[in-house]
Design a protein around this motif. Structure first.
Motif, PDB file in Angstrom:
ATOM      1  N   SER A  86       0.836  -1.192   0.000  1.00  0.00           N
ATOM      2  CA  SER A  86       0.000   0.000   0.000  1.00  0.00           C
ATOM      3  C   SER A  86       0.874   1.247   0.000  1.00  0.00           C
ATOM      4  O   SER A  86       2.098   1.166  -0.013  1.00  0.00           O
ATOM      5  CB  SER A  86      -0.940  -0.005   1.212  1.00  0.00           C
ATOM      6  OG  SER A  86      -1.829  -1.107   1.161  1.00  0.00           O
ATOM      7  N   VAL A  87       0.231   2.405   0.033  1.00  0.00           N
ATOM      8  CA  VAL A  87       0.944   3.668  -0.117  1.00  0.00           C
ATOM      9  C   VAL A  87       0.497   4.634   0.969  1.00  0.00           C
ATOM     10  O   VAL A  87      -0.693   4.781   1.238  1.00  0.00           O
ATOM     11  CB  VAL A  87       0.667   4.293  -1.503  1.00  0.00           C
ATOM     12  CG1 VAL A  87       1.203   5.703  -1.568  1.00  0.00           C
ATOM     13  CG2 VAL A  87       1.293   3.452  -2.599  1.00  0.00           C
ATOM     14  N   SER A  88       1.473   5.277   1.601  1.00  0.00           N
ATOM     15  CA  SER A  88       1.217   6.410   2.486  1.00  0.00           C
ATOM     16  C   SER A  88       1.813   7.632   1.800  1.00  0.00           C
ATOM     17  O   SER A  88       3.025   7.818   1.787  1.00  0.00           O
ATOM     18  CB  SER A  88       1.862   6.182   3.864  1.00  0.00           C
ATOM     19  OG  SER A  88       1.694   7.303   4.688  1.00  0.00           O
ATOM     20  N   PRO A 105      -8.129  10.129   1.116  1.00  0.00           N
ATOM     21  CA  PRO A 105      -6.748  10.601   0.930  1.00  0.00           C
ATOM     22  C   PRO A 105      -6.683  12.112   0.754  1.00  0.00           C
ATOM     23  O   PRO A 105      -7.516  12.710   0.071  1.00  0.00           O
ATOM     24  CB  PRO A 105      -6.299   9.866  -0.339  1.00  0.00           C
ATOM     25  CG  PRO A 105      -7.220   8.694  -0.469  1.00  0.00           C
ATOM     26  CD  PRO A 105      -8.524   9.149   0.095  1.00  0.00           C
ATOM     27  N   LEU A 109      -5.121  10.231  -6.155  1.00  0.00           N
ATOM     28  CA  LEU A 109      -4.370   9.418  -7.102  1.00  0.00           C
ATOM     29  C   LEU A 109      -5.268   9.105  -8.292  1.00  0.00           C
ATOM     30  O   LEU A 109      -6.374   8.574  -8.127  1.00  0.00           O
ATOM     31  CB  LEU A 109      -3.888   8.134  -6.438  1.00  0.00           C
ATOM     32  CG  LEU A 109      -3.181   7.114  -7.332  1.00  0.00           C
ATOM     33  CD1 LEU A 109      -1.891   7.686  -7.907  1.00  0.00           C
ATOM     34  CD2 LEU A 109      -2.894   5.825  -6.557  1.00  0.00           C
ATOM     35  N   ARG A 118      -9.052   4.485  -2.701  1.00  0.00           N
ATOM     36  CA  ARG A 118      -8.297   3.918  -1.579  1.00  0.00           C
ATOM     37  C   ARG A 118      -6.852   3.699  -1.987  1.00  0.00           C
ATOM     38  O   ARG A 118      -6.570   3.219  -3.082  1.00  0.00           O
ATOM     39  CB  ARG A 118      -8.882   2.573  -1.125  1.00  0.00           C
ATOM     40  CG  ARG A 118     -10.293   2.627  -0.615  1.00  0.00           C
ATOM     41  CD  ARG A 118     -10.409   3.469   0.624  1.00  0.00           C
ATOM     42  NE  ARG A 118     -11.365   4.556   0.445  1.00  0.00           N
ATOM     43  CZ  ARG A 118     -11.392   5.633   1.183  1.00  0.00           C
ATOM     44  NH1 ARG A 118     -10.501   5.817   2.131  1.00  0.00           N
ATOM     45  NH2 ARG A 118     -12.293   6.571   0.962  1.00  0.00           N
ATOM     46  N   GLN A 119      -5.930   4.019  -1.089  1.00  0.00           N
ATOM     47  CA  GLN A 119      -4.512   3.830  -1.372  1.00  0.00           C
ATOM     48  C   GLN A 119      -3.987   2.515  -0.788  1.00  0.00           C
ATOM     49  O   GLN A 119      -2.784   2.278  -0.764  1.00  0.00           O
ATOM     50  CB  GLN A 119      -3.722   5.029  -0.863  1.00  0.00           C
ATOM     51  CG  GLN A 119      -4.076   6.288  -1.645  1.00  0.00           C
ATOM     52  CD  GLN A 119      -3.350   7.534  -1.207  1.00  0.00           C
ATOM     53  OE1 GLN A 119      -2.501   7.497  -0.320  1.00  0.00           O
ATOM     54  NE2 GLN A 119      -3.670   8.652  -1.821  1.00  0.00           N
ATOM     55  N   ALA A 122      -2.114   0.287  -3.474  1.00  0.00           N
ATOM     56  CA  ALA A 122      -1.903   1.202  -4.596  1.00  0.00           C
ATOM     57  C   ALA A 122      -0.423   1.382  -4.936  1.00  0.00           C
ATOM     58  O   ALA A 122      -0.049   2.395  -5.508  1.00  0.00           O
ATOM     59  CB  ALA A 122      -2.527   2.557  -4.290  1.00  0.00           C
TER      60      ALA A 122
END
Length: 693
Positions: A86-88, A105, A109, A118-119, A122
C-alpha cells in the motif's frame, strides 16, 4: 539547518557552473501535460507541477510509485506500517497514513484519468508509462475528486493507431528478484482502432529481513499487474478508449523490529533487520476495474469528455507490529471496497479565453473487519458525493492572464457497525462545501513565466471504525507564487514556488488503546499552518548529458490541538502529549535530489548510458507527539546500460541504495509495552534485458 542550506545551495551552484558549455547542447523539451485538463507545455502551466517522462522513469530505476521521492520536492511516500503493498502519500504535509476507509486521501491518485479512492494496495508498478504528473496544493476546480494536498496522475501509453509494438523485459537481481514485463499492441480496422496490452509479474523469493522465530514466516512478495486498452476513432471528431486492469498481490510482509527493551522482550541480536514473530503474516490484495473515456470535439472551440469507471479492491492484511515473539500489538485488516465514478468535462479554448466546466459523481462502499470475522466488529460504510466545478481564464493583455474557479461539493456518508460482542450501531452525516481558486500569470518573455494564486481545499469528515473520535471536515487555504524560466536556448531550466497554507481540522489518528478503553485508535482534529519552497532545475550542458535537481523546504506547526485530546497518550512515563508548536506528521524540513545521466556513443550501433541519482531527506514524525523522528537519509542509485542505436535492445545493470543505508520510516512506541520500527529496503542489484520486436 545552515549546513543543509549550504549543501542544497552547492547542489544548484554546481549545475550553474556548466552554463558556458550550454551552447553546445540541444535544448530541453517542454513536456506536454494535462494538469489543467487540456494539453499545455509544462512551462506555461501556472501551478506547482513536477513531471517525470518515460525516459526519466527508466533511467532513474523507478519501478513503482515510491520512486517519486527521488525527484519530487516536499513529498513523503512510504508504505504504511506493515503494509508494503500500500501507499502512504503526503505532499506538503497533507495526505493519509492509515490503510483504511475512515478518511479520504489528502492527495488524490488518478490512473489514466480514473480516481483511485483507496490507497490500500496502490503501490503501482510503473511500466509502459508515458508520464507522471505531480500537482502540489489544493485541487478541486479542475478535478473530479477534491483534495487538500495535491494530486498524482499516472498516464500509461495509449494504443497507437499507426504502429505495431512488441517489447519484453526480464529482470533478475539480489534477494531472488525476478520481474517479467511485456507490452504488445497493433492497429486495427485500417487505422480506425488499436489495441495495447501490458503485463508485469514481480517476484522476490528471498527475505529482506529475518524472522528469528523458528516457527515464523519470512517476508516475500509476488505481484501481477496487467492493463488492456482498446482505442477507436469512428469519426474524426470522436475518440473512444476502453480499459481493463487487474492487480493481484500475494505477499508476506516483514514484521516490525524491536527497537528497545519492553516488558515483553528486546531485540535479541541488536540488528534492526531481524525481528521475532510467530504470527502467520500475510498481505493478499486483489484490485481491478474497467473504464470508458469518450472525447468529442464539438467544434473548433468546444470539447466534451466523459469518463466512466467501476473499480473494486479486496485486501487481507495480517501482521505483527511489536517486534517481539509475544503477542502485544498485532494488526488484522480485512477490507472490501467498490467504487463507481462518472465525470463529465466541457472544455472551451478560443482566442484569449480558456475554460473547463465539470460534473463528478462517486458512489463508494467499504466493508471492514478488524479481526477474524467470527470475533470481529464489522464496519460497513457507504459514501456518495456529487460535485460541480468550473475554472476559466482570460488573457486581458498580451501575456497577462487572470483566472478564477469555483467548486460545489455535496457528500454523504453512512456507517453501520456491529458484530459478536459488539452492539449494532449506525451513523449518518452530510457535508456541503464551496471552494475556489483565483490567480494571475504573466508571460514576461519567451524565457520567463510568473504566476500567483490563492486556493481553498476541502475534504469531508467521517466516522472512526476503531473507537472514539469524530472526523470533522477538513479545509485548507493556500497562497502561492512561482516562476518558470528557460535560459541559453532552453538548455537550462529553473522553476520555483513559495507557498503558505493554513489548515482547519486536519484529521490525526493516534493509538489510544491503553488510555481510552474500547478505542484502539482515536481520531482528532487539529489546526496547523505550513509554508515552504520548491525548486526544480534541469540542464543539458553537453551533448548526451542531462542534469536534474530539486530542493524542498517545508515548515509546519500545529497551531491548535484538538481540545478532546487526553492529557497523555501513554499509561506509563515518559508520557506522550500533543502540544501547540509541534511539527505536523510527515513533514521533513529539507529534501533535495540530484540526477545525472550521460549517453556515450561507443560505435555506430551501440550507446552506453551511465546514470547516477542522489536524494536527501531530513527527519519527520509519524504523529504530532513528536516523540520519535523517522527518515533522515542520503540514498544513491546507479546504473549502466548498453543500448542499440535503434533502441531495439537494452541491457542495464543497476543498483538501488548503493551504500546500503538503513533508516526507519515508521514504528510504534508505547512506554514499557511496545518499541518497534520498520526499515527501508537494503541495497538491491538488478540486471535488466529488454528487446523490442
Amino acid at each position: 539547518m545552515l549546513t543543509e542550506l549550504r549543501a542544497s545551495t552547492c547542489l544548484f551552484a554546481a549545475m550553474g557552473v556548466v552554463a558556458p558549455a550550454l551552447a553546445q547542447s540541444a535544448g530541453l523539451d517542454d513536456i506536454v501535460v494535462t494538469a489543467q485538463r487540456r494539453e499545455q507545455g509544462l512551462q506555461s502551466v501556472p501551478l506547482s507541477v513536477s513531471v517525470l517522462d518515460s525516459a526519466a522513469i527508466e533511467t532513474r530505476q523507478i519501478f513503482d510509485i515510491r520512486g517519486l521521492q527521488a525527484s519530487v520536492p516536499n513529498i513523503v511516500l512510504e508504505p504504511p506500517p506493515g503494509a508494503p503493498g500500500s501507499v502512504s502519500l503526503f505532499i506538503r504535509g497533507l495526505g493519509q497514513d492509515a490503510a483504511n476507509f475512515a478518511t479520504d486521501p489528502g492527495v488524490a491518485l488518478y490512473i489514466n484519468d480514473v480516481y483511485i479512492a483507496r490507497q490500500t494496495g496502490a503501490l503501482v508498478d510503473l511500466y509502459d508509462i508515458e508520464r507522471i504528473e505531480v500537482l502540489r496544493g489544493p485541487q478541486g476546480t479542475l478535478y473530479g475528486r477534491n483534495s487538500t494536498g495535491g494530486a498524482v496522475k499516472v498516464v500509461n501509453r495509449e494504443p497507437d493507431l499507426e504502429t505495431m509494438v512488441a517489447r519484453g523485459e526480464v529482470v533478475g537481481g539480489s534477494y531472488g528478484t525476478l520481474d517479467l514485463r511485456g507490452v504488445v499492441g497493433t492497429p486495427l480496422a485500417g487505422g480506425k482502432a488499436a489495441i495495447r496490452a501490458m503485463a508485469v509479474y514481480r517476484e522476490r523469493s528471498d527475505n529482506l529481513f529475518t524472522n528469528l522465530t523458528p516457527t515464523g514466516v519470512q517476508d516475500r512478495r509476488s505481484a501481477l499487474t496487467s492493463l488492456v486498452q482498446l482505442k477507436a476513432v469512428p469519426r474524426d471528431d470522436v475518440e473512444l478508449l476502453l480499459a481493463w486492469d487487474i492487480n493481484h498481490q500475494r505477499s508476506i510482509p516483514q514484521g516490525a523490529s524491536a527497537a528497545g527493551p519492553t516488558l515483553f522482550g528486546d531485540n535479541t541480536d541488536g540488528d534492526l533487520r531481524t525481528y521475532e514473530s510467530a504470527r502467520n503474516a500475510k498481505e493478499d490484495f486483489d484490485q481491478g476495474g474497467i473504464s470508458a473515456r469518450v472525447r468529442w470535439n464539438l467544434s473548433d472551440a468546444f470539447s466534451l469528455t466523459s469518463i466512466t469507471a467501476f473499480r473494486y479492491s479486496n485486501m487481507l492484511l495480517v501482521n505483527d507490529a511489536d517486534g517481539v515473539e509475544a503477542s502485544v500489538l498485532e494488526t488484522y485488516q480485512d477490507l472490501g471496497q467498490t467504487q463507481f465514478t462518472q465525470e463529465f468535462l466541457l472544455g472551451y479554448v478560443k482566442g484569449r479565453v480558456d475554460a473547463v466546466a465539470g460534473f463528478f459523481y462517486i458512489d463508494e462502499t467499504n466493508e471492514f473487519f478488524d479481526a477474524p470475522p467470527e470475533t470481529a466488529r464489522r464496519s460497513y460504510q457507504d459514501t456518495g458525493s456529487v460535485a460541480l466545478f468550473a475554472q476559466g481564464g482570460v488573457e486581458v493583455i498580451d501575456g497577462l492572464r487572470v483566472m478564477g474557479g469555483v467548486r460545489y461539493t455535496s457528500e454523504s456518508k453512512t456507517l453501520q457497525a456491529g458484530g459478536p460482542g459488539f452492539p449494532i450501531t449506525g451513523d449518518k452525516a452530510s457535508f456541503d462545501q464551496v471552494t475556489w481558486r483565483a490567480g494571475v500569470d504573466w508571460r514576461v518573455s519567451d524565457q520567463v513565466f510568473l504566476y500567483a494564486s490563492a486556493a481553498t481545499g476541502f475534504k469531508a469528515g467521517g466516522f472512526n471504525p476503531f473507537g472514539e473520535g469524530t472526523i470533522e471536515p477538513e479545509t485548507v487555504t493556500t497562497y502561492e507564487g512561482g516562476f518558470k524560466t528557460d535560459f541559453f536556448e532552453n538548455r537550462l531550466r529553473l522553476n520555483g514556488t513559495y507557498f503558505r497554507s493554513s489548515f482547519k481540522n486536519q484529521a490525526s489518528i493516534l493509538f489510544t488503546a491503553f488510555v481510552i478503553p474500547g478505542s484502539v485508535f482515536t481520531y482528532y482534529n487539529n489546526d496547523a499552518k505550513y509554508q515552504g519552497v520548491e525548486i526544480e532545475a534541469s540542464a543539458r550542458p553537453l551533448p548526451g548529458l542531462q542534469l536534474d535537481g530539486s530542493f524542498g523546504w517545508l515548515d509546519s506547526e500545529l497551531t491548535r490541538p484538538d481540545p478532546d485530546l487526553p492529557p497523555t497518550l501513554s499509561p506509563f512515563p515518559p508520557f506522550l502529549t500533543v502540544e501547540a508548536g509541534n511539527r505536523m506528521r510527515q513533514t521533513p524540513e529539507f529534501q533535495w535530489s540530484f540526477a545525472g545521466s550521460y549517453t556515450h556513443r561507443l560505435s555506430e550501433r551501440v550507446n552506453a548510458i551511465l546514470a547516477v541519482s542522489y536524494r536527501h531527506s531530513g527527519t519527520w514524525f509519524s504523529n504530532e507527539t513528536n516523540e520519535r523522528p523517522f527518515g533522515g537519509f542520503d540514498l544513491v542509485d546507479m546504473s549502466l546500460a548498453l543500448e542499440s542505436a535503434s533502441q531495439r535492445w537494452r541491457i542495464t545493470a543497476g543498483v538501488t541504495n548503493l551504500t546500503n543505508q538503513q533508516y526507519e520510516f515508521a514504528g510504534f512506541r508505547i512506554p514499557l509495552l511496545v518499541d518497534s520500527v520498520y526499515l527501508n529496503e537494503p541495497r538491491i542489484i538488478r540486471v535488466t534485458v529488454g528487446y523490442s520486436f
